[in-house]
Design a protein around this motif. Structure first.
Motif, mmCIF file in Angstrom:
data_model
loop_
_atom_site.group_PDB
_atom_site.id
_atom_site.type_symbol
_atom_site.label_atom_id
_atom_site.label_comp_id
_atom_site.label_asym_id
_atom_site.label_seq_id
_atom_site.Cartn_x
_atom_site.Cartn_y
_atom_site.Cartn_z
ATOM 1 N N PHE A 1 0.820 -1.220 0.000
ATOM 2 C CA PHE A 1 0.000 0.000 0.000
ATOM 3 C C PHE A 1 0.849 1.262 0.000
ATOM 4 C CE2 PHE A 1 -3.272 -3.022 1.420
ATOM 5 C CZ PHE A 1 -4.192 -2.783 0.404
ATOM 6 N N ARG A 2 2.012 1.198 0.623
ATOM 7 C CA ARG A 2 2.917 2.355 0.627
ATOM 8 C C ARG A 2 3.493 2.596 -0.778
ATOM 9 N NH1 ARG A 2 4.709 1.365 5.272
ATOM 10 N NH2 ARG A 2 6.208 -0.232 4.729
ATOM 11 N N MET A 3 3.834 1.513 -1.482
ATOM 12 C CA MET A 3 4.516 1.642 -2.779
ATOM 13 C C MET A 3 3.574 1.618 -3.986
ATOM 14 S SD MET A 3 7.528 2.086 -1.728
ATOM 15 C CE MET A 3 8.388 2.088 -3.274
ATOM 16 N N LYS A 4 2.488 0.854 -3.915
ATOM 17 C CA LYS A 4 1.606 0.675 -5.077
ATOM 18 C C LYS A 4 0.231 1.300 -4.873
ATOM 19 C CE LYS A 4 4.731 -1.893 -7.066
ATOM 20 N NZ LYS A 4 5.554 -1.379 -8.114
ATOM 21 N N GLY A 5 -0.407 1.025 -3.767
ATOM 22 C CA GLY A 5 -1.705 1.619 -3.473
ATOM 23 C C GLY A 5 -2.906 0.926 -4.086
ATOM 24 N N SER A 6 -2.704 -0.108 -4.882
ATOM 25 C CA SER A 6 -3.833 -0.773 -5.543
ATOM 26 C C SER A 6 -4.530 -1.753 -4.592
ATOM 27 C CB SER A 6 -3.351 -1.503 -6.801
ATOM 28 O OG SER A 6 -2.373 -2.466 -6.469
ATOM 29 N N PRO A 7 -5.840 -1.970 -4.795
ATOM 30 C CA PRO A 7 -6.567 -2.915 -3.939
ATOM 31 C C PRO A 7 -6.043 -4.332 -4.129
ATOM 32 C CG PRO A 7 -7.946 -2.205 -5.760
ATOM 33 C CD PRO A 7 -6.688 -1.393 -5.831
ATOM 34 N N VAL A 8 -6.268 -5.177 -3.130
ATOM 35 C CA VAL A 8 -5.765 -6.543 -3.108
ATOM 36 C C VAL A 8 -6.944 -7.504 -3.002
ATOM 37 C CG1 VAL A 8 -4.397 -8.192 -1.741
ATOM 38 C CG2 VAL A 8 -3.603 -5.834 -2.008
ATOM 39 N N MET A 9 -6.960 -8.520 -3.864
ATOM 40 C CA MET A 9 -7.976 -9.561 -3.748
ATOM 41 C C MET A 9 -7.460 -10.633 -2.813
ATOM 42 S SD MET A 9 -9.600 -12.174 -6.489
ATOM 43 C CE MET A 9 -10.530 -13.570 -5.873
ATOM 44 N N SER B 1 -0.628 3.500 -8.081
ATOM 45 C CA SER B 1 -1.703 4.474 -7.966
ATOM 46 C C SER B 1 -1.124 5.880 -7.907
ATOM 47 C CB SER B 1 -2.503 4.183 -6.698
ATOM 48 O OG SER B 1 -3.389 5.239 -6.418
ATOM 49 N N LYS B 2 -1.808 6.817 -8.535
ATOM 50 C CA LYS B 2 -1.351 8.212 -8.506
ATOM 51 C C LYS B 2 -1.495 8.814 -7.120
ATOM 52 C CE LYS B 2 -2.176 9.139 -13.326
ATOM 53 N NZ LYS B 2 -2.889 9.927 -14.305
ATOM 54 N N THR B 3 -2.262 8.171 -6.237
ATOM 55 C CA THR B 3 -2.452 8.703 -4.886
ATOM 56 C C THR B 3 -1.533 8.054 -3.877
ATOM 57 O OG1 THR B 3 -4.210 7.110 -4.421
ATOM 58 C CG2 THR B 3 -4.860 9.261 -5.334
ATOM 59 N N SER B 4 -0.751 7.049 -4.273
ATOM 60 C CA SER B 4 0.127 6.401 -3.282
ATOM 61 C C SER B 4 1.453 7.105 -3.167
ATOM 62 C CB SER B 4 0.343 4.934 -3.658
ATOM 63 O OG SER B 4 1.013 4.811 -4.881
ATOM 64 N N PHE C 1 -5.586 -21.372 4.426
ATOM 65 C CA PHE C 1 -4.534 -20.610 3.764
ATOM 66 C C PHE C 1 -5.186 -19.418 3.072
ATOM 67 C CE2 PHE C 1 -5.499 -23.499 0.116
ATOM 68 C CZ PHE C 1 -5.714 -22.557 -0.871
ATOM 69 N N TYR C 2 -4.379 -18.432 2.712
ATOM 70 C CA TYR C 2 -4.865 -17.242 2.021
ATOM 71 C C TYR C 2 -3.937 -16.920 0.856
ATOM 72 C CZ TYR C 2 -7.943 -16.559 5.975
ATOM 73 O OH TYR C 2 -8.914 -16.732 6.926
ATOM 74 N N ASN C 3 -4.528 -16.703 -0.320
ATOM 75 C CA ASN C 3 -3.793 -16.195 -1.472
ATOM 76 C C ASN C 3 -4.222 -14.761 -1.686
ATOM 77 O OD1 ASN C 3 -2.344 -18.511 -2.185
ATOM 78 N ND2 ASN C 3 -4.047 -19.330 -3.342
ATOM 79 N N MET C 4 -3.266 -13.923 -1.997
ATOM 80 C CA MET C 4 -3.559 -12.514 -2.241
ATOM 81 C C MET C 4 -2.970 -12.096 -3.573
ATOM 82 S SD MET C 4 -3.199 -10.735 1.414
ATOM 83 C CE MET C 4 -4.006 -11.441 2.844
ATOM 84 N N CYS C 5 -3.784 -11.399 -4.350
ATOM 85 C CA CYS C 5 -3.376 -10.882 -5.651
ATOM 86 C C CYS C 5 -3.124 -9.386 -5.496
ATOM 87 C CB CYS C 5 -4.474 -11.152 -6.676
ATOM 88 S SG CYS C 5 -4.134 -10.438 -8.297
ATOM 89 N N LEU C 6 -1.876 -8.978 -5.668
ATOM 90 C CA LEU C 6 -1.464 -7.585 -5.508
ATOM 91 C C LEU C 6 -1.095 -7.000 -6.868
ATOM 92 C CD1 LEU C 6 -0.685 -9.262 -2.827
ATOM 93 C CD2 LEU C 6 0.716 -7.296 -2.307
#
Length: 173
Positions: free
Chosen positions: A92-100, A170-173, A160-165
């Protein structure tokens, strides 16, 4: 978050595109299934099925359709997730995009919008993608618990949890 929600989100991204190309229309479920079959991720019988499309498949589709590479994080349990929340904070600090977020025993897909550390623990801002109806406003989402801060400790220890980043910046991150 289902695949269609993620695709709609990417369709509306305000990206700088040097080639002046347009973001493609949101694909149908059948189109997504065909894409996964064509790339060899799924067998032919996947077409028109109700089989699960998870975080890993979402990453493949987003990369193929939108040219946005996705990083997949695998956590062996809710405990593992809690111990490694710094990876999500960095995203979130570097990219800012939502995560599934998808899991096995915890079968409810989630959209992660942010993280927070407080004196009483570590938290994730979760948007439940299962809402169906008129376009909701923020108050409705909060009042119906569709948008809430969830303690990292509340994630299942036996799932278990898989996360797609998505690696879109993002222009706001």
């Amino acid at each position: 978050m289902d695949v269609m929600d993620l695709m709609i989100g990417f369709q509306h991204l305000d990206r700088d595109r040097s080639d002046n190309s347009q973001v493609p229309d949101v694909p149908s479920l059948r189109c997504i299934q065909q894409l996964l079959v064509n790339m060899g991720d799924k067998p032919d019988r996947f077409m028109d099925s109700r089989e699960w499309i998870g975080s890993v498949e979402v990453g493949l589709v987003v990369d193929q359709l939108y040219n946005i590479p996705c990083k997949i994080l695998h956590f062996t349990s809710g405990t593992d997730l809690c111990l490694n929340i710094n990876m999500l904070e960095e995203h979130f600090r570097m990219k800012g995009s939502p995560v599934m977020i998808g899991g096995d025993s915890d079968t409810s897909s989630k959209c992660l919008l942010g993280t927070c550390r407080a004196d009483d623990g570590k938290f994730m801002l979760i948007l439940d993608p299962h809402y169906y109806g008129p376009e909701p406003d923020q108050n409705m989402l909060i009042e119906s618990n569709m948008l809430l801060w969830r303690s990292v400790d509340s994630f299942m220890v036996d799932s278990f949890y898989n996360m797609c980043l998505p690696q879109y910046i993002s222009k706001t991150s």
